[in-house]
Design a protein around this motif. Structure first.
Motif, PDB file in Angstrom:
ATOM      1  N   SER A 142       0.776  -1.114   0.016  1.00 36.36           N
ATOM      2  CA  SER A 142      -0.021   0.288  -0.052  1.00 36.36           C
ATOM      3  C   SER A 142       0.832   1.291  -0.257  1.00 36.36           C
ATOM      4  O   SER A 142       1.946   1.367   0.411  1.00 36.36           O
ATOM      5  N   ALA A 143       0.489   2.341  -0.622  1.00 36.13           N
ATOM      6  CA  ALA A 143       1.000   3.556  -0.671  1.00 36.13           C
ATOM      7  C   ALA A 143       0.028   4.622  -0.058  1.00 36.13           C
ATOM      8  O   ALA A 143      -0.007   5.830  -0.136  1.00 36.13           O
ATOM      9  N   VAL A 144      -0.953   4.224   0.888  1.00 41.47           N
ATOM     10  CA  VAL A 144      -1.989   4.989   1.483  1.00 41.47           C
ATOM     11  C   VAL A 144      -1.491   5.477   2.827  1.00 41.47           C
ATOM     12  O   VAL A 144      -0.901   4.645   3.561  1.00 41.47           O
ATOM     13  N   LEU A 145      -1.421   6.505   3.024  1.00 41.43           N
ATOM     14  CA  LEU A 145      -0.943   7.179   4.364  1.00 41.43           C
ATOM     15  C   LEU A 145      -2.131   7.302   5.544  1.00 41.43           C
ATOM     16  O   LEU A 145      -3.151   7.588   5.318  1.00 41.43           O
ATOM     17  N   ASP A 146      -1.607   6.497   6.546  1.00 38.76           N
ATOM     18  CA  ASP A 146      -2.717   6.455   7.683  1.00 38.76           C
ATOM     19  C   ASP A 146      -2.517   7.447   8.517  1.00 38.76           C
ATOM     20  O   ASP A 146      -1.759   8.457   8.222  1.00 38.76           O
ATOM     21  N   ASP A 147      -3.389   7.479   9.607  1.00 40.93           N
ATOM     22  CA  ASP A 147      -3.542   8.901  10.444  1.00 40.93           C
ATOM     23  C   ASP A 147      -1.880   9.256  11.007  1.00 40.93           C
ATOM     24  O   ASP A 147      -1.681  10.398  11.200  1.00 40.93           O
ATOM     25  N   SER A 148      -1.095   8.011  11.448  1.00 40.24           N
ATOM     26  CA  SER A 148      -0.008   8.213  11.929  1.00 40.24           C
ATOM     27  C   SER A 148       1.184   8.617  11.154  1.00 40.24           C
ATOM     28  O   SER A 148       1.868   9.545  11.260  1.00 40.24           O
ATOM     29  N   ALA A 149       0.936   8.349   9.774  1.00 42.23           N
ATOM     30  CA  ALA A 149       1.654   8.644   8.686  1.00 42.23           C
ATOM     31  C   ALA A 149       1.505  10.204   8.511  1.00 42.23           C
ATOM     32  O   ALA A 149       2.545  11.012   8.184  1.00 42.23           O
ATOM     33  N   ARG A 150       0.285  10.624   8.474  1.00 43.97           N
ATOM     34  CA  ARG A 150      -0.270  11.898   8.083  1.00 43.97           C
ATOM     35  C   ARG A 150       0.243  13.095   9.267  1.00 43.97           C
ATOM     36  O   ARG A 150       0.739  13.962   9.081  1.00 43.97           O
ATOM     37  N   ALA A 151       0.200  12.499  10.661  1.00 41.70           N
ATOM     38  CA  ALA A 151       0.789  13.117  11.723  1.00 41.70           C
ATOM     39  C   ALA A 151       2.191  13.670  11.687  1.00 41.70           C
ATOM     40  O   ALA A 151       2.532  14.673  11.835  1.00 41.70           O
TER      41      ALA A 151
END
Length: 218
Positions: free
Chosen positions: A80-89
């Motif tokens: 996956s290349a989707v940014l989760d909440d932790s990645a966005r933070a």
């Protein structure tokens, strides 16, 4: 035997006279020399001199500061290349830091774990890097200062394993250089950053922020 002993004492005494530091180090060495057991005394001055002389790269110095002050890595789910909440933070934190240095360029490197073909993983790593760059742009960072130009795929793991490993599925943001080859960063913009940090450090802690001593266990 006695003559040899006298000769040895005389030699040691003569050596001490030639080198007063050997007998009286606190009187003849520079101030702070004795306390500076680990060589840290005056590190800021030494760093500044190295920068001015060109012995220490501004890019290296900023890269180290970025790595020390900000989490430079975000991780991804498998395939996956989707940014989760932790990645966005984490990327929001990076964007806040990057915004302070408008003259600095950054690169985002994409990585994968070892599951899958090398060609596929290289493309996946680049997708992850581009996803991170796009999010940084959404946070107000100029796209021209961000590069997603390299994907190491599966070739630089944090954890060496052929299995799925989240820590290997990541992007890493790094300082890459200066916009228009800045000779240094000690200009008005950088001074404004230092001044802002200085003012922020002088803000007193609110009285209500001091935690009270808990009476019960937990």
């Amino acid at each position: 035997m006695k003559k040899a002993l006298i000769t040895t004492v005389a030699f040691v005494s003569l050596a001490a006279c030639e080198d007063p530091n050997a007998s009286f180090p606190t009187f003849f060495q520079e101030a702070g020399a004795v306390a500076d057991a680990h060589g840290d005394f005056g590190a800021a001055t030494a760093n500044n001199i190295a920068i001015q002389n060109g012995d220490k790269s501004y890019t290296i110095s900023l890269a180290k500061r970025f790595a020390d002050e900000v989490n430079s890595t975000v991780n991804f789910e498998f395939n996956s290349a989707v940014l989760d909440d932790s990645a966005r933070a984490t990327l929001r934190q990076q964007a806040q830091w990057i915004a302070q240095f408008p003259e600095v360029r950054f690169r985002v490197y994409g990585h994968t774990d070892a599951v899958g073909s090398q060609a596929y993983n290289k493309r996946l790593g680049l997708r992850r890097a581009r996803a991170a760059v796009s999010y940084l742009v959404s946070q107000g960072i100029d796209r021209s200062r961000l590069e997603a130009v390299a994907s190491f795929g599966e070739t630089q793991p944090v954890i060496v394993t052929q299995d799925r490993e989240r820590r290997n599925r990541r992007t890493v943001t790094e300082v890459s250089g200066f916009v228009q080859a800045h000779p240094n960063i000690l200009d008005g913009k950088y001074a404004a950053v230092i001044y802002r940090e200085y003012i922020a450090s002088a803000v007193p802690i609110p009285t209500g922020a001091v935690p009270s001593i808990a009476k019960d266990g937990g």
